[in-house]
Scaffold this motif. Structure first.
Motif, PDB file in Angstrom:
ATOM      1  N   LEU A  90       0.846  -1.199   0.000  1.00  0.00           N
ATOM      2  CA  LEU A  90       0.000   0.000   0.000  1.00  0.00           C
ATOM      3  C   LEU A  90       0.884   1.253   0.000  1.00  0.00           C
ATOM      4  CD1 LEU A  90      -2.662  -1.215   2.610  1.00  0.00           C
ATOM      5  CD2 LEU A  90      -2.777  -1.323   0.103  1.00  0.00           C
ATOM      6  N   HIS A  91       0.584   2.155  -0.913  1.00  0.00           N
ATOM      7  CA  HIS A  91       1.491   3.298  -1.138  1.00  0.00           C
ATOM      8  C   HIS A  91       1.070   4.591  -0.439  1.00  0.00           C
ATOM      9  CE1 HIS A  91       3.877   1.322  -4.335  1.00  0.00           C
ATOM     10  NE2 HIS A  91       2.759   0.633  -4.507  1.00  0.00           N
ATOM     11  N   GLY A  92      -0.142   4.604   0.134  1.00  0.00           N
ATOM     12  CA  GLY A  92      -0.700   5.879   0.612  1.00  0.00           C
ATOM     13  C   GLY A  92      -0.263   6.332   1.990  1.00  0.00           C
ATOM     14  N   PHE A  93       0.580   5.533   2.679  1.00  0.00           N
ATOM     15  CA  PHE A  93       0.929   5.889   4.063  1.00  0.00           C
ATOM     16  C   PHE A  93       2.252   6.648   4.187  1.00  0.00           C
ATOM     17  CE2 PHE A  93      -1.551   1.820   4.745  1.00  0.00           C
ATOM     18  CZ  PHE A  93      -2.688   2.455   5.229  1.00  0.00           C
ATOM     19  N   SER A  94       2.825   7.074   3.081  1.00  0.00           N
ATOM     20  CA  SER A  94       4.146   7.701   3.131  1.00  0.00           C
ATOM     21  C   SER A  94       4.179   8.890   4.084  1.00  0.00           C
ATOM     22  CB  SER A  94       4.556   8.174   1.737  1.00  0.00           C
ATOM     23  OG  SER A  94       5.808   8.795   1.810  1.00  0.00           O
ATOM     24  N   ALA A  95       5.304   9.013   4.816  1.00  0.00           N
ATOM     25  CA  ALA A  95       5.501  10.176   5.694  1.00  0.00           C
ATOM     26  C   ALA A  95       6.119  11.337   4.918  1.00  0.00           C
ATOM     27  CB  ALA A  95       6.406   9.799   6.861  1.00  0.00           C
ATOM     28  N   HIS A  96       6.475  11.050   3.656  1.00  0.00           N
ATOM     29  CA  HIS A  96       7.053  12.098   2.815  1.00  0.00           C
ATOM     30  C   HIS A  96       5.968  12.735   1.963  1.00  0.00           C
ATOM     31  CE1 HIS A  96      11.372  11.059   3.338  1.00  0.00           C
ATOM     32  NE2 HIS A  96      10.858   9.887   3.647  1.00  0.00           N
ATOM     33  N   GLY A  97       6.112  14.004   1.700  1.00  0.00           N
ATOM     34  CA  GLY A  97       5.221  14.668   0.766  1.00  0.00           C
ATOM     35  C   GLY A  97       5.456  14.165  -0.651  1.00  0.00           C
ATOM     36  N   ASP A  98       4.603  14.598  -1.575  1.00  0.00           N
ATOM     37  CA  ASP A  98       4.822  14.298  -2.992  1.00  0.00           C
ATOM     38  C   ASP A  98       5.087  15.605  -3.738  1.00  0.00           C
ATOM     39  OD1 ASP A  98       2.327  15.455  -3.164  1.00  0.00           O
ATOM     40  OD2 ASP A  98       1.290  13.626  -3.791  1.00  0.00           O
ATOM     41  N   THR A  99       5.048  15.566  -5.051  1.00  0.00           N
ATOM     42  CA  THR A  99       5.390  16.747  -5.851  1.00  0.00           C
ATOM     43  C   THR A  99       4.537  17.964  -5.469  1.00  0.00           C
ATOM     44  OG1 THR A  99       6.024  15.265  -7.613  1.00  0.00           O
ATOM     45  CG2 THR A  99       5.640  17.547  -8.238  1.00  0.00           C
ATOM     46  N   VAL A 100       3.253  17.737  -5.231  1.00  0.00           N
ATOM     47  CA  VAL A 100       2.366  18.851  -4.871  1.00  0.00           C
ATOM     48  C   VAL A 100       2.784  19.458  -3.528  1.00  0.00           C
ATOM     49  CG1 VAL A 100      -0.019  19.485  -4.310  1.00  0.00           C
ATOM     50  CG2 VAL A 100       0.430  17.863  -6.159  1.00  0.00           C
ATOM     51  N   ASP A 101       3.130  18.601  -2.558  1.00  0.00           N
ATOM     52  CA  ASP A 101       3.578  19.110  -1.252  1.00  0.00           C
ATOM     53  C   ASP A 101       4.853  19.940  -1.405  1.00  0.00           C
ATOM     54  OD1 ASP A 101       1.717  18.009   0.760  1.00  0.00           O
ATOM     55  OD2 ASP A 101       2.375  16.092  -0.046  1.00  0.00           O
ATOM     56  N   TYR A 102       5.817  19.417  -2.184  1.00  0.00           N
ATOM     57  CA  TYR A 102       7.079  20.152  -2.356  1.00  0.00           C
ATOM     58  C   TYR A 102       6.806  21.540  -2.932  1.00  0.00           C
ATOM     59  CZ  TYR A 102       9.141  15.435  -1.959  1.00  0.00           C
ATOM     60  OH  TYR A 102       9.494  14.177  -1.545  1.00  0.00           O
ATOM     61  N   GLU A 103       5.878  21.595  -3.897  1.00  0.00           N
ATOM     62  CA  GLU A 103       5.588  22.887  -4.532  1.00  0.00           C
ATOM     63  C   GLU A 103       4.816  23.819  -3.591  1.00  0.00           C
ATOM     64  OE1 GLU A 103       5.804  21.244  -9.093  1.00  0.00           O
ATOM     65  OE2 GLU A 103       3.840  21.727  -8.247  1.00  0.00           O
ATOM     66  N   ASN A 104       3.868  23.257  -2.843  1.00  0.00           N
ATOM     67  CA  ASN A 104       3.134  24.069  -1.854  1.00  0.00           C
ATOM     68  C   ASN A 104       4.085  24.649  -0.817  1.00  0.00           C
ATOM     69  OD1 ASN A 104       0.715  23.552  -3.029  1.00  0.00           O
ATOM     70  ND2 ASN A 104       0.105  21.946  -1.593  1.00  0.00           N
ATOM     71  N   TRP A 105       5.022  23.814  -0.417  1.00  0.00           N
ATOM     72  CA  TRP A 105       5.996  24.229   0.600  1.00  0.00           C
ATOM     73  C   TRP A 105       6.908  25.326   0.050  1.00  0.00           C
ATOM     74  CZ3 TRP A 105      11.350  24.138   0.874  1.00  0.00           C
ATOM     75  CH2 TRP A 105      11.916  24.256   2.152  1.00  0.00           C
ATOM     76  N   LEU A 106       7.299  25.154  -1.208  1.00  0.00           N
ATOM     77  CA  LEU A 106       8.301  26.056  -1.799  1.00  0.00           C
ATOM     78  C   LEU A 106       7.721  27.407  -2.218  1.00  0.00           C
ATOM     79  CD1 LEU A 106      11.249  26.269  -2.738  1.00  0.00           C
ATOM     80  CD2 LEU A 106      10.561  25.272  -4.918  1.00  0.00           C
ATOM     81  N   GLU A 107       6.503  27.399  -2.696  1.00  0.00           N
ATOM     82  CA  GLU A 107       5.947  28.610  -3.335  1.00  0.00           C
ATOM     83  C   GLU A 107       6.033  29.874  -2.469  1.00  0.00           C
ATOM     84  OE1 GLU A 107       2.017  28.226  -4.934  1.00  0.00           O
ATOM     85  OE2 GLU A 107       2.481  29.747  -6.446  1.00  0.00           O
ATOM     86  N   PRO A 108       5.637  29.804  -1.167  1.00  0.00           N
ATOM     87  CA  PRO A 108       5.718  31.032  -0.364  1.00  0.00           C
ATOM     88  C   PRO A 108       7.155  31.500  -0.098  1.00  0.00           C
ATOM     89  CG  PRO A 108       4.529  29.271   0.811  1.00  0.00           C
ATOM     90  CD  PRO A 108       5.094  28.666  -0.415  1.00  0.00           C
ATOM     91  N   LYS A 109       8.126  30.656  -0.400  1.00  0.00           N
ATOM     92  CA  LYS A 109       9.523  31.023  -0.141  1.00  0.00           C
ATOM     93  C   LYS A 109      10.194  31.601  -1.384  1.00  0.00           C
ATOM     94  CE  LYS A 109       9.359  27.488   3.297  1.00  0.00           C
ATOM     95  NZ  LYS A 109       7.972  27.048   3.241  1.00  0.00           N
ATOM     96  N   LYS A 110       9.398  31.677  -2.455  1.00  0.00           N
ATOM     97  CA  LYS A 110       9.936  32.180  -3.718  1.00  0.00           C
ATOM     98  C   LYS A 110       9.882  33.706  -3.707  1.00  0.00           C
ATOM     99  CE  LYS A 110       8.450  32.300  -8.435  1.00  0.00           C
ATOM    100  NZ  LYS A 110       7.364  31.997  -9.361  1.00  0.00           N
ATOM    101  N   SER A 111      11.031  34.340  -3.956  1.00  0.00           N
ATOM    102  CA  SER A 111      11.057  35.801  -4.030  1.00  0.00           C
ATOM    103  C   SER A 111      12.166  36.197  -4.996  1.00  0.00           C
ATOM    104  CB  SER A 111      11.335  36.390  -2.650  1.00  0.00           C
ATOM    105  OG  SER A 111      12.699  36.177  -2.324  1.00  0.00           O
ATOM    106  N   ASP A 112      12.345  37.496  -5.181  1.00  0.00           N
ATOM    107  CA  ASP A 112      13.433  37.962  -6.065  1.00  0.00           C
ATOM    108  C   ASP A 112      14.804  37.600  -5.501  1.00  0.00           C
ATOM    109  OD1 ASP A 112      11.552  38.920  -7.737  1.00  0.00           O
ATOM    110  OD2 ASP A 112      11.644  40.998  -7.007  1.00  0.00           O
TER     111      ASP A 112
END
Ligand SMILES: [Zn+2]
Length: 456
Positions: A391-413
């Motif tokens: 079963l693949h759904g129990f991962s403690a790691h985020g997936d691509t969407v999580d990485y992007e959600n996490w990163l987006e607010p940290k994006k600046s000039d």
């Protein structure tokens, strides 16, 4: 001038180790063990730098691939402080003592250090682990501290496992200030038992080191895997079989206990079903979770007919029973008490084995989920007649969407570069493409092992 040396988790998942040198001081973020057939030998090699030259260290979280080589660093001369959250220190204490004990037992019996190296070598012992533990210093999330003048550090909640953090480092170097954000391992948007990654904390780093383990991949919802698990369990118990769940001691076991607790409460699992947690390490870790998370009288993990198996002779007795659930380590069935349960249980077609986490190459878990009909355990070939599920759904790691959600607010000039780490090269490349397409971040880089990168 500031440089980062990628001592691990570069074009591979494990061995997290980043050495930062600046005019203000030298420090490392994580000192993890390498795991897997092509990298395990690296644990036996010398560090690329003199451990006594490191002023201090920071630990993101307690997984072995992030903390597992600290005792080797200490044994070889590192005497500085290791900053981590209180929960990480409690968990890493258990993980490091356990790792040292396994090494000592193997060494005594002439068993090689790892699965993929022939050398019988003790890279550290219990004393080295204890010395390491005495160097831990506890820090709170969001409190900024200055371990040496000119270097400020803030831990930010990362989800993933109890105590896990991303670490922001601001260095006031001779040629200007630079902020570097180490993601650590990033959890999932909706965590079940711990808080998720912190999106409220605002920062505009110059450089980010981003976990890319599941770059280009998307997890199924945890609810789907939970339903699948309960279906498999009920079908197996109805035909009089046992369910074996090889489980990681940290976070996955506590998640499983929560799932079974709720299932018993809402009637999707019979109250009479016995659930055995047959892993002393997982029990100690569950107690650390309890101490940290228990806020009301309602039990977090406990439910009717849950039993903690302590002694090995109690574990042996479980073989006689039918219609029960046994959770035991290790998560990839390459060691621990689960191996004996599988030795006796795999040939019975009424039984089920449910894998609930990543199965690395070279482990018995990987061989089983790939559908082998026979496995070698000890000196015997065991026919695999039991039902095997993954079963693949129990991962403690985020997936691509999580990485992007996490990163987006940290994006600046300010953002000059994102380093893609903690991933096989192919996944890192997938992540690179996603960041360009979805977030318009093109200045990404996949560092190589031992590469030294100068920060502009
Ligand atoms: Zn981790």
């Amino acid at each position: 001038m500031i440089t980062i040396e990628f001592g691990g988790a570069a074009e591979t998942v494990t061995g997290s180790n980043f050495l930062v040198k600046s005019s203000r001081g030298t420090f490392i973020v994580d000192c993890g063990m390498f795991q897997g057939p092509d990298v395990e030998y690296r644990n036996l090699e010398d560090f690329n730098y003199d451990p006594s030259s490191v002023d201090f260290a920071v630990l993101t979280h307690a997984h072995l691939d992030h903390c597992g080589l600290f005792p080797k660093l200490v044994r070889e001369g590192f005497s500085g402080k290791i900053y981590a959250t209180t929960s990480t220190i409690s968990l890493a204490t258990e993980i490091l003592l356990d790792s040292a004990k396994i090494q000592e037992n193997n060494f005594k019996r002439g068993i090689p250090f790892g699965k993929f190296v022939d050398e019988v070598k003790l890279i550290y012992n219990s004393k080295d682990a204890s010395d390491t533990i005495s160097q831990f210093v506890s820090v709170n999330f969001r409190d900024t501290f200055e371990p040496v003048e000119g270097i400020k550090i803030t831990f930010i909640r990362a989800g993933h496992v109890l105590g896990a953090a991303s670490v922001e480092v601001e260095i006031d170097d001779v040629d200007g200030k630079r902020t570097i954000l180490f993601s650590g391992d990033i959890g999932r948007a909706k965590e079940k038992i711990i808080d998720s990654y912190d999106l409220v904390y605002k920062s505009n780093p110059d450089y980010i080191l981003l976990e890319s383990l599941y770059g280009g991949m998307f997890h199924p919802p945890i609810e789907d895997s939970t339903q699948d698990l309960l279906n498999i369990v009920n079908e197996t118990l109805e035909r009089g079989g046992n369910v074996f769940i090889p489980s990681f001691a940290l976070q996955r076991t506590q998640l499983l206990l929560t799932i079974f607790k709720h299932a018993k409460l809402n009637g999707s699992l019979d109250q009479d079903v016995h659930v055995w947690l047959d892993s002393p390490l997982a029990q100690r870790i569950t107690n650390i979770y309890l101490k940290s998370l228990q806020q009301t009288d309602e039990p977090l993990f406990d439910f009717p007919n849950l039993h903690y198996v302590k002694k090995y002779k109690e574990s042996i007795k479980l073989r006689k029973h039918k219609g029960q659930i046994i959770i035991a380590g290790s998560g990839m069935a390459d060691g621990g008490r689960i191996v004996e349960h599988l030795f006796h249980g795999l040939k019975n077609k009424k039984n089920s084995v449910v894998f609930v986490g990543y199965q690395a190459e070279g482990t018995m878990g990987r061989v089983l989920v790939e559908g082998t009909k026979k496995v070698r355990i000890g000196t015997k070939n065991i026919p695999v007649n039991a039902r095997i599920e993954y079963l693949h759904g129990f991962s403690a790691h985020g997936d691509t969407v999580d990485y992007e959600n996490w990163l987006e607010p940290k994006k600046s000039d300010n953002l000059k570069k994102v380093f893609l780490i903690h991933a096989e090269k192919e996944r890192a490349i997938n992540m690179k493409n996603h960041l360009k397409d979805e977030l318009d971040i093109a200045n990404t880089y996949i560092p190589k092992w031992k590469e030294v990168v100068k920060l502009d």
